[in-house]
Scaffold this active site. Structure first.
Site, PDB file in Angstrom:
ATOM      1  N   HIS A 178      47.129  25.634   2.269  1.00  0.00           N
ATOM      2  CA  HIS A 178      48.386  25.659   1.510  1.00  0.00           C
ATOM      3  C   HIS A 178      48.837  27.079   1.177  1.00  0.00           C
ATOM      4  O   HIS A 178      48.096  27.832   0.547  1.00  0.00           O
ATOM      5  CB  HIS A 178      48.318  24.851   0.211  1.00  0.00           C
ATOM      6  CG  HIS A 178      49.670  24.305  -0.140  1.00  0.00           C
ATOM      7  ND1 HIS A 178      50.086  23.044   0.195  1.00  0.00           N
ATOM      8  CD2 HIS A 178      50.734  24.885  -0.731  1.00  0.00           C
ATOM      9  CE1 HIS A 178      51.320  22.860  -0.204  1.00  0.00           C
ATOM     10  NE2 HIS A 178      51.745  23.970  -0.753  1.00  0.00           N
ATOM     11  N   ARG A 226      54.212  11.255   4.983  1.00  0.00           N
ATOM     12  CA  ARG A 226      54.526  11.012   3.572  1.00  0.00           C
ATOM     13  C   ARG A 226      55.156   9.642   3.405  1.00  0.00           C
ATOM     14  O   ARG A 226      55.777   9.106   4.327  1.00  0.00           O
ATOM     15  CB  ARG A 226      55.490  12.085   3.043  1.00  0.00           C
ATOM     16  CG  ARG A 226      54.879  13.469   2.959  1.00  0.00           C
ATOM     17  CD  ARG A 226      55.841  14.437   2.294  1.00  0.00           C
ATOM     18  NE  ARG A 226      55.833  14.271   0.865  1.00  0.00           N
ATOM     19  CZ  ARG A 226      55.220  15.079  -0.001  1.00  0.00           C
ATOM     20  NH1 ARG A 226      54.570  16.142   0.434  1.00  0.00           N
ATOM     21  NH2 ARG A 226      55.267  14.852  -1.290  1.00  0.00           N
ATOM     22  N   ARG A 268      59.720  12.116   5.022  1.00  0.00           N
ATOM     23  CA  ARG A 268      60.700  13.201   5.032  1.00  0.00           C
ATOM     24  C   ARG A 268      60.523  14.136   6.224  1.00  0.00           C
ATOM     25  O   ARG A 268      61.431  14.817   6.621  1.00  0.00           O
ATOM     26  CB  ARG A 268      60.649  14.005   3.731  1.00  0.00           C
ATOM     27  CG  ARG A 268      59.426  14.856   3.598  1.00  0.00           C
ATOM     28  CD  ARG A 268      59.481  15.698   2.352  1.00  0.00           C
ATOM     29  NE  ARG A 268      59.373  14.887   1.147  1.00  0.00           N
ATOM     30  CZ  ARG A 268      59.003  15.380  -0.036  1.00  0.00           C
ATOM     31  NH1 ARG A 268      58.758  16.657  -0.165  1.00  0.00           N
ATOM     32  NH2 ARG A 268      58.891  14.593  -1.080  1.00  0.00           N
ATOM     33  N   HIS A 282      51.250  15.463   8.013  1.00  0.00           N
ATOM     34  CA  HIS A 282      51.265  14.678   6.777  1.00  0.00           C
ATOM     35  C   HIS A 282      52.309  13.576   6.907  1.00  0.00           C
ATOM     36  O   HIS A 282      53.503  13.864   7.000  1.00  0.00           O
ATOM     37  CB  HIS A 282      51.614  15.633   5.623  1.00  0.00           C
ATOM     38  CG  HIS A 282      51.553  15.016   4.263  1.00  0.00           C
ATOM     39  ND1 HIS A 282      51.732  15.759   3.114  1.00  0.00           N
ATOM     40  CD2 HIS A 282      51.311  13.746   3.843  1.00  0.00           C
ATOM     41  CE1 HIS A 282      51.621  14.972   2.055  1.00  0.00           C
ATOM     42  NE2 HIS A 282      51.374  13.743   2.477  1.00  0.00           N
ATOM     43  N   GLU A 310      47.120  13.899   7.142  1.00  0.00           N
ATOM     44  CA  GLU A 310      47.156  14.002   5.678  1.00  0.00           C
ATOM     45  C   GLU A 310      47.878  12.782   5.141  1.00  0.00           C
ATOM     46  O   GLU A 310      48.945  12.409   5.648  1.00  0.00           O
ATOM     47  CB  GLU A 310      47.912  15.256   5.249  1.00  0.00           C
ATOM     48  CG  GLU A 310      47.197  16.534   5.623  1.00  0.00           C
ATOM     49  CD  GLU A 310      48.007  17.767   5.264  1.00  0.00           C
ATOM     50  OE1 GLU A 310      47.493  18.870   5.512  1.00  0.00           O
ATOM     51  OE2 GLU A 310      49.138  17.638   4.769  1.00  0.00           O
ATOM     52  N   ASN A 320      49.520  22.929  11.038  1.00  0.00           N
ATOM     53  CA  ASN A 320      50.296  21.821  10.471  1.00  0.00           C
ATOM     54  C   ASN A 320      51.724  21.904  11.016  1.00  0.00           C
ATOM     55  O   ASN A 320      52.405  22.913  10.830  1.00  0.00           O
ATOM     56  CB  ASN A 320      50.272  21.937   8.936  1.00  0.00           C
ATOM     57  CG  ASN A 320      51.052  20.824   8.266  1.00  0.00           C
ATOM     58  OD1 ASN A 320      52.150  20.484   8.697  1.00  0.00           O
ATOM     59  ND2 ASN A 320      50.517  20.265   7.206  1.00  0.00           N
ATOM     60  N   GLU A 366      38.898  20.108   1.064  1.00  0.00           N
ATOM     61  CA  GLU A 366      39.832  21.190   1.387  1.00  0.00           C
ATOM     62  C   GLU A 366      40.325  21.739   0.059  1.00  0.00           C
ATOM     63  O   GLU A 366      40.862  20.996  -0.763  1.00  0.00           O
ATOM     64  CB  GLU A 366      40.998  20.675   2.238  1.00  0.00           C
ATOM     65  CG  GLU A 366      41.978  21.808   2.570  1.00  0.00           C
ATOM     66  CD  GLU A 366      43.006  21.447   3.632  1.00  0.00           C
ATOM     67  OE1 GLU A 366      42.670  20.692   4.565  1.00  0.00           O
ATOM     68  OE2 GLU A 366      44.143  21.936   3.519  1.00  0.00           O
ATOM     69  N   THR A 397      56.515  19.929  -2.046  1.00  0.00           N
ATOM     70  CA  THR A 397      55.347  19.942  -1.172  1.00  0.00           C
ATOM     71  C   THR A 397      54.160  19.498  -2.015  1.00  0.00           C
ATOM     72  O   THR A 397      54.335  19.174  -3.190  1.00  0.00           O
ATOM     73  CB  THR A 397      55.151  21.344  -0.547  1.00  0.00           C
ATOM     74  OG1 THR A 397      54.013  21.311   0.304  1.00  0.00           O
ATOM     75  CG2 THR A 397      54.947  22.410  -1.613  1.00  0.00           C
ATOM     76  N   THR A 398      52.957  19.465  -1.426  1.00  0.00           N
ATOM     77  CA  THR A 398      51.810  18.955  -2.173  1.00  0.00           C
ATOM     78  C   THR A 398      51.429  19.940  -3.279  1.00  0.00           C
ATOM     79  O   THR A 398      50.897  21.009  -3.005  1.00  0.00           O
ATOM     80  CB  THR A 398      50.624  18.722  -1.223  1.00  0.00           C
ATOM     81  OG1 THR A 398      51.108  18.008  -0.094  1.00  0.00           O
ATOM     82  CG2 THR A 398      49.533  17.928  -1.894  1.00  0.00           C
ATOM     83  N   ASP A 432      54.299  19.752  10.411  1.00  0.00           N
ATOM     84  CA  ASP A 432      55.295  18.964   9.655  1.00  0.00           C
ATOM     85  C   ASP A 432      56.695  19.560   9.727  1.00  0.00           C
ATOM     86  O   ASP A 432      57.687  18.835   9.824  1.00  0.00           O
ATOM     87  CB  ASP A 432      54.916  18.913   8.161  1.00  0.00           C
ATOM     88  CG  ASP A 432      53.691  18.088   7.900  1.00  0.00           C
ATOM     89  OD1 ASP A 432      53.232  17.375   8.807  1.00  0.00           O
ATOM     90  OD2 ASP A 432      53.160  18.175   6.769  1.00  0.00           O
ATOM     91  N   HIS A 433      56.760  20.890   9.631  1.00  0.00           N
ATOM     92  CA  HIS A 433      58.091  21.479   9.448  1.00  0.00           C
ATOM     93  C   HIS A 433      58.878  21.626  10.744  1.00  0.00           C
ATOM     94  O   HIS A 433      60.063  21.961  10.707  1.00  0.00           O
ATOM     95  CB  HIS A 433      57.985  22.763   8.628  1.00  0.00           C
ATOM     96  CG  HIS A 433      57.499  22.438   7.245  1.00  0.00           C
ATOM     97  ND1 HIS A 433      58.206  21.591   6.411  1.00  0.00           N
ATOM     98  CD2 HIS A 433      56.355  22.727   6.600  1.00  0.00           C
ATOM     99  CE1 HIS A 433      57.524  21.425   5.292  1.00  0.00           C
ATOM    100  NE2 HIS A 433      56.392  22.099   5.383  1.00  0.00           N
TER     101      HIS A 433
END
Ligand code: PXP
Length: 252
Positions: free
Chosen positions: A201, A49, A53, A47, A77, A11, A158, A107-108, A13-14
């Site tokens: 996660h 969102r 973000r 993801h 996602e 992932n 998941e 976060t989720t 995202d960051h």
């Protein structure tokens, strides 16, 4: 040659979180995805969102092009909203993971309430399936959620491993053991009902082993730790080490 299971979805995202901190174009999450693929990632997860973000719409388009050209699945996602469904239908990622989303969360947090939202989810899952995306539902490993998930057309669940990761972080081994047992039993139940099992996660080098060892698990989706660790050791070694630990936990 078939790669060993579980597959590692990275992932990214960051990478976008860091980029967005300054509002420019660097570091580019798509360049990060390319580096992750070179390092052996089996898939790229991102993801989109509602508040954008981290990932932006154009990131998703560029990611889909990259993944298509590298023959690597993109796992998008998204929340179960009309806006996201429209985007996913245009983007046509190989996989879509439907997650719960609250604006104020960092976060989720927590899994999708498939049982409570069944009627809203069913048409969204059907539209994504028809469009060629394989749908997974991000849920807690709770028997009733798994039962309802199996009655939808989603092919994958998941399981949220956040509570397991937090219990270990807090030093509460008893709680972590209980959650691990629920994840193991949930994986067994889901597999028997014909669902493919993924986990994600909060997974790190320290806690990935027992999760990767669950025999029904086909995929791990890991982001924050890998991207954070890449600051110290580089993205490629971080991905390779995560792969190594997961494979070792599964096969000894
Ligand atoms: N799987 C899902 C469904 C997620 O929402 C996330 C977080 O975006 C992850 C996996 C990855 O979690 P982490 O960044 O803590 O590794």
């Amino acid at each position: 040659m078939q790669k060993p299971l579980p597959r590692l979805g990275v992932n990214i995202d960051h990478i976008a979180t860091v980029r967005n901190a300054r509002g420019g174009e660097h570091p580019d999450p798509v360049a990060g995805a390319w580096a992750a693929i070179q390092a052996g990632a089996d898939g790229i997860t991102a993801h989109l969102r509602e508040d954008r973000r981290h990932m932006r719409d154009d990131d998703m388009e560029r990611l889909q092009k990259l993944c298509e050209s590298e023959n690597i699945p993109l796992n998008m996602e998204m929340a179960a909203t009309e806006e996201m469904l429209d985007i996913a239908l245009k983007l046509k990622p190989k996989a879509v993971c439907i997650v719960p989303e609250r604006r104020e969360e960092r976060t989720t947090e927590g899994g999708l309430d498939v049982a409570g939202q069944h009627n809203r989810l069913v048409p969204i899952i059907a539209a994504l399936n028809e469009n060629g995306s394989r749908v997974s539902l991000f849920i807690e490993a709770a028997a009733h959620q798994i039962e309802v998930a199996a009655k939808t057309d989603a092919k994958v669940v998941e399981f949220h491993t956040g509570a397991y990761a937090h219990a270990l972080e807090d030093g509460d081994q008893d709680k972590a053991d209980k959650i691990l047992k629920a994840l193991q039993e949930g994986a067994h139940q889901a597999d028997k009902l014909g669902l493919e099992v993924h986990f994600g996660h909060g997974l790190t080098f320290d806690n990935v082993g027992p999760i990767a060892a669950i025999p029904e698990g086909m995929e791990l989706n890991i982001g924050h730790f890998i991207i954070g660790e890449a600051i110290f050791m580089g993205l490629e070694p971080a991905i390779k080490e995560m792969h190594r630990l997961a494979t070792q936990a599964r096969y000894g």
